[in-house]
Design a protein around this motif. Structure first.
Motif, PDB file in Angstrom:
ATOM      1  N   ILE A  81     -52.175  28.588  29.984  1.00 15.35           N
ATOM      2  CA  ILE A  81     -51.078  29.504  30.312  1.00 15.35           C
ATOM      3  C   ILE A  81     -51.650  30.872  30.650  1.00 15.35           C
ATOM      4  N   PHE A  82     -51.158  31.453  31.719  1.00 13.16           N
ATOM      5  CA  PHE A  82     -51.580  32.792  32.130  1.00 13.16           C
ATOM      6  C   PHE A  82     -50.348  33.696  32.124  1.00 13.16           C
ATOM      7  N   VAL A  83     -50.491  34.859  31.542  1.00 15.53           N
ATOM      8  CA  VAL A  83     -49.349  35.780  31.473  1.00 15.53           C
ATOM      9  C   VAL A  83     -49.717  37.069  32.210  1.00 15.53           C
ATOM     10  N   SER A  84     -48.846  37.495  33.113  1.00 20.05           N
ATOM     11  CA  SER A  84     -49.077  38.753  33.836  1.00 20.05           C
ATOM     12  C   SER A  84     -47.872  39.652  33.678  1.00 20.05           C
ATOM     13  N   ILE A  85     -48.140  40.939  33.683  1.00 16.48           N
ATOM     14  CA  ILE A  85     -47.058  41.921  33.776  1.00 16.48           C
ATOM     15  C   ILE A  85     -46.725  42.067  35.262  1.00 16.48           C
ATOM     16  N   ALA A  86     -45.437  42.108  35.598  1.00 14.63           N
ATOM     17  CA  ALA A  86     -45.011  42.193  36.999  1.00 14.63           C
ATOM     18  C   ALA A  86     -45.661  43.399  37.682  1.00 14.63           C
ATOM     19  N   GLU A  87     -46.436  43.115  38.729  1.00 13.22           N
ATOM     20  CA  GLU A  87     -47.123  44.206  39.454  1.00 13.22           C
ATOM     21  C   GLU A  87     -46.455  44.428  40.807  1.00 13.22           C
ATOM     22  N   PRO A  88     -45.947  45.616  41.035  1.00 17.08           N
ATOM     23  CA  PRO A  88     -45.246  45.859  42.305  1.00 17.08           C
ATOM     24  C   PRO A  88     -46.208  46.123  43.460  1.00 17.08           C
ATOM     25  N   ILE A  89     -46.721  45.069  44.069  1.00 13.55           N
ATOM     26  CA  ILE A  89     -47.618  45.254  45.220  1.00 13.55           C
ATOM     27  C   ILE A  89     -46.800  45.916  46.334  1.00 13.55           C
ATOM     28  N   PRO A  90     -47.308  47.022  46.888  1.00 14.70           N
ATOM     29  CA  PRO A  90     -46.527  47.718  47.921  1.00 14.70           C
ATOM     30  C   PRO A  90     -46.112  46.775  49.053  1.00 14.70           C
ATOM     31  N   GLY A  91     -44.902  46.941  49.514  1.00 19.55           N
ATOM     32  CA  GLY A  91     -44.408  46.129  50.629  1.00 19.55           C
ATOM     33  C   GLY A  91     -43.665  44.882  50.187  1.00 19.55           C
ATOM     34  N   THR A  92     -43.734  44.534  48.907  1.00 22.40           N
ATOM     35  CA  THR A  92     -43.018  43.346  48.434  1.00 22.40           C
ATOM     36  C   THR A  92     -41.599  43.721  48.006  1.00 22.40           C
ATOM     37  N   HIS A  93     -40.756  42.699  47.849  1.00 24.01           N
ATOM     38  CA  HIS A  93     -39.396  42.949  47.368  1.00 24.01           C
ATOM     39  C   HIS A  93     -39.442  43.545  45.965  1.00 24.01           C
ATOM     40  N   LEU A  94     -40.394  43.106  45.150  1.00 24.33           N
ATOM     41  CA  LEU A  94     -40.512  43.666  43.805  1.00 24.33           C
ATOM     42  C   LEU A  94     -40.776  45.171  43.863  1.00 24.33           C
ATOM     43  N   SER A  95     -41.591  45.601  44.826  1.00 30.30           N
ATOM     44  CA  SER A  95     -41.881  47.042  44.913  1.00 30.30           C
ATOM     45  C   SER A  95     -40.602  47.821  45.224  1.00 30.30           C
ATOM     46  N   GLU A  96     -39.722  47.238  46.049  1.00 33.89           N
ATOM     47  CA  GLU A  96     -38.442  47.921  46.348  1.00 33.89           C
ATOM     48  C   GLU A  96     -37.589  47.996  45.085  1.00 33.89           C
ATOM     49  N   LEU A  97     -37.576  46.887  44.338  1.00 40.15           N
ATOM     50  CA  LEU A  97     -36.791  46.860  43.097  1.00 40.15           C
ATOM     51  C   LEU A  97     -37.292  47.920  42.114  1.00 40.15           C
ATOM     52  N   VAL A  98     -38.614  48.017  41.999  1.00 39.95           N
ATOM     53  CA  VAL A  98     -39.201  48.970  41.057  1.00 39.95           C
ATOM     54  C   VAL A  98     -38.861  50.402  41.473  1.00 39.95           C
ATOM     55  N   LEU A  99     -38.880  50.652  42.777  1.00 40.36           N
ATOM     56  CA  LEU A  99     -38.557  52.004  43.236  1.00 40.36           C
ATOM     57  C   LEU A  99     -37.104  52.372  42.952  1.00 40.36           C
ATOM     58  N   LYS A 100     -36.256  51.352  42.881  1.00 40.27           N
ATOM     59  CA  LYS A 100     -34.832  51.628  42.595  1.00 40.27           C
ATOM     60  C   LYS A 100     -34.577  51.726  41.084  1.00 40.27           C
ATOM     61  N   THR A 101     -35.576  51.373  40.288  1.00 41.08           N
ATOM     62  CA  THR A 101     -35.384  51.326  38.832  1.00 41.08           C
ATOM     63  C   THR A 101     -35.927  52.599  38.183  1.00 41.08           C
ATOM     64  N   ASP A 102     -35.076  53.275  37.444  1.00 43.42           N
ATOM     65  CA  ASP A 102     -35.524  54.477  36.750  1.00 43.42           C
ATOM     66  C   ASP A 102     -36.573  54.092  35.689  1.00 43.42           C
ATOM     67  N   ASP A 103     -37.551  54.970  35.476  1.00 45.18           N
ATOM     68  CA  ASP A 103     -38.588  54.687  34.468  1.00 45.18           C
ATOM     69  C   ASP A 103     -37.973  54.318  33.114  1.00 45.18           C
ATOM     70  N   SER A 104     -36.831  54.949  32.790  1.00 45.66           N
ATOM     71  CA  SER A 104     -36.225  54.716  31.469  1.00 45.66           C
ATOM     72  C   SER A 104     -35.698  53.288  31.341  1.00 45.66           C
ATOM     73  N   GLU A 105     -35.541  52.596  32.501  1.00 48.07           N
ATOM     74  CA  GLU A 105     -35.058  51.206  32.447  1.00 48.07           C
ATOM     75  C   GLU A 105     -36.111  50.217  32.925  1.00 48.07           C
ATOM     76  N   ASN A 106     -37.306  50.713  33.223  1.00 46.92           N
ATOM     77  CA  ASN A 106     -38.388  49.853  33.712  1.00 46.92           C
ATOM     78  C   ASN A 106     -39.280  49.473  32.526  1.00 46.92           C
ATOM     79  N   PRO A 107     -39.360  48.164  32.193  1.00 46.93           N
ATOM     80  CA  PRO A 107     -40.164  47.741  31.034  1.00 46.93           C
ATOM     81  C   PRO A 107     -41.609  48.231  31.083  1.00 46.93           C
TER      82      PRO A 107
END
Ligand code: SF4
Length: 437
Positions: A341-367
């Motif tokens: 089993i490999f566990v990773s913390i979600a990394e927002p690689i620039p240009g991905t949908h995750l990066s857009e989500l992270v940019l919309k998420t305030d630090d106070s709500e970002n794990p």
């Protein structure tokens, strides 16, 4: 013209491919893992091959680009080229070769930067000029194989070889479809075998197959998984390397069948690696995985029935992941008896949908930034780090052959979670710095 390719820390397959293409085009090419060694050569131009966003924040590489380069020209290529504005903003380099560089690199080396070359980005009058990349021809000459390739180990393999490009998936955290496209382009099996023979001749003993999800080989011809082509591919590769020296790292759970798993059992080390990511259907949907937990469980059980060992990778700290979602992931791991089993913390690689989500998420709500207030609060972890640490420990106890929890294991899991948390925070800050609009 003399060219030095610098691929920090490891010889990536891409750097070897570009080296081979340039050599065949008549350039005098050297390949090194040490950027400073590239500066010491009498090369006219240095191609810097970067595969991680963290390279852009690495002081050694930043210093190399701005000071140690002297008056040499530097062009950057590799996966970071998917976000050239950030590369040009962070590193003092002359141009970025965007995406697949086989053709644009030759044009750039022959002509210098120009808007007429497709797939490059460079600064001009204070503005960044960017031209659209084109997919390269997948048929190409033999890679440039360094003399010490047999000393390299990337998760046990000397080299990851490419059988096809592209992925039909749309996972929100992944940059493969954007980099290589969503149409599968497969290499000729004869070319793959010839290349493997050369790698073996040069000392390579163990190889892994890279390229999105391995079972998509020859997918494009029928618009469905080409089971026979995949089996023929594994059989041919095993014929050169020996089955126990071949691994098939990544397969999507919805593109695997009994026959394919039997081939993996017979022609490889006998492991399959699935990107399971989460036990929560809500988070899988948020990740745009295109599968649910039922599909994940079915694929794991099918592999186990076929006598194939199963490794699973999981992502924690995706924006919006609640404690309930996280608990579902723990439950899944407990139920499935995975072999690794490999566990990773979600990394927002620039240009991905995750990066857009992270940019919309305030630090106070970002794990990634939220302070963990639960069971591990004395360790002063963020919520993502705490989940990464907790899930890794949990996974060690729930594997098919559980590990004994020693102080050493505990500390290794904790150090890994902290290191991942630090890296993901750094990448997120970089992303925020270049936020558009
Ligand atoms: S299936 Fe794999 S390669 Fe394809 S988009 Fe998802 S994570 Fe990326």
């Amino acid at each position: 013209m003399k060219i030095a390719i610098a691929s920090p820390d490891l010889y990536t397959y891409g750097s070897m491919v570009i080296g081979g293409v340039l050599e065949s085009a008549g350039f005098d090419v050297t390949l090194t893992k040490d950027p400073d060694a590239a500066t010491a050569t009498d090369a006219d131009i240095i191609l810097l091959s970067l595969y991680s966003t963290l390279h852009l924040l690495d002081e050694r590489i930043r210093n190399f680009a701005s000071v140690s380069r002297g008056n040499k020209t530097i062009y950057v290529g590799g996966p970071v080229s998917a976000y050239p504005e950030i590369v040009l903003g962070e590193l003092d380099v002359d141009a970025v070769i965007i995406g697949e560089g086989e053709e644009s690199t030759i044009e750039l080396l022959e002509n210098g930067v120009s808007e007429d070359i497709s797939g490059i980005a460079f600064r001009s009058d204070g503005e960044i000029v960017r031209t659209e990349p084109k997919p390269a021809d997948i048929a190409r000459p033999m890679p440039l194989i360094p003399d010490d390739i047999q000393n390299q180990s990337i998760r046990g393999a000397n080299v990851y070889i490419e059988t096809h490009r592209g992925c039909i998936g749309a996972c929100g955290f992944c940059q493969v479809p954007k980099f290589f496209g969503t149409k599968i382009r497969s290499r000729d099996i004869v070319d793959i075998v010839m290349e493997l023979k050369e790698f073996k001749h040069r000392g390579v003993r163990r190889i892994a197959i890279s390229g999105g999800t391995s079972s998509l080989y020859q997918y494009g011809n029928r618009k469905s998984v080409n089971v026979n082509a995949f089996i023929d591919l594994l059989q041919a590769i095993a014929g050169v390397m020996g089955p126990r020296n071949v691994s098939v790292p990544d397969i999507r759970v919805d593109y695997v069948s009994e026959e394919m798993l039997h081939a993996i059992r017979d022609y490889t080390m006998g492991w399959v690696y699935y990107g399971i990511e989460s036990g929560s259907d809500r988070i899988l949907k948020e990740m745009r995985k295109g599968v649910d937990s039922e599909a994940n469980i079915h694929a794991i059980e099918l592999a186990q029935q076929c006598g194939v060992k199963v490794g699973g990778s999981f992502i924690v700290g995706y924006p919006g992941e609640t404690i309930e979602d996280y608990q579902l992931t723990k439950d899944l791991i407990e139920d499935m008896f995975l072999d690794d089993i490999f566990v990773s913390i979600a990394e927002p690689i620039p240009g991905t949908h995750l990066s857009e989500l992270v940019l919309k998420t305030d630090d106070s709500e970002n794990p990634t930034f939220m302070e963990h207030g639960g069971e591990y609060r004395a360790l002063k972890l963020t919520e993502s780090e705490a989940r990464c640490f907790d899930l890794t420990l949990h996974a060690q106890m729930c594997k098919s052959v559980p590990s004994i929890l020693t102080d050493q294991l505990y500390n290794a899991c904790l150090d890994d979670a902290r290191a991942q948390g630090r890296d993901v925070r750094a990448v997120t800050r970089l992303l925020q710095k270049y936020r558009r609009g």
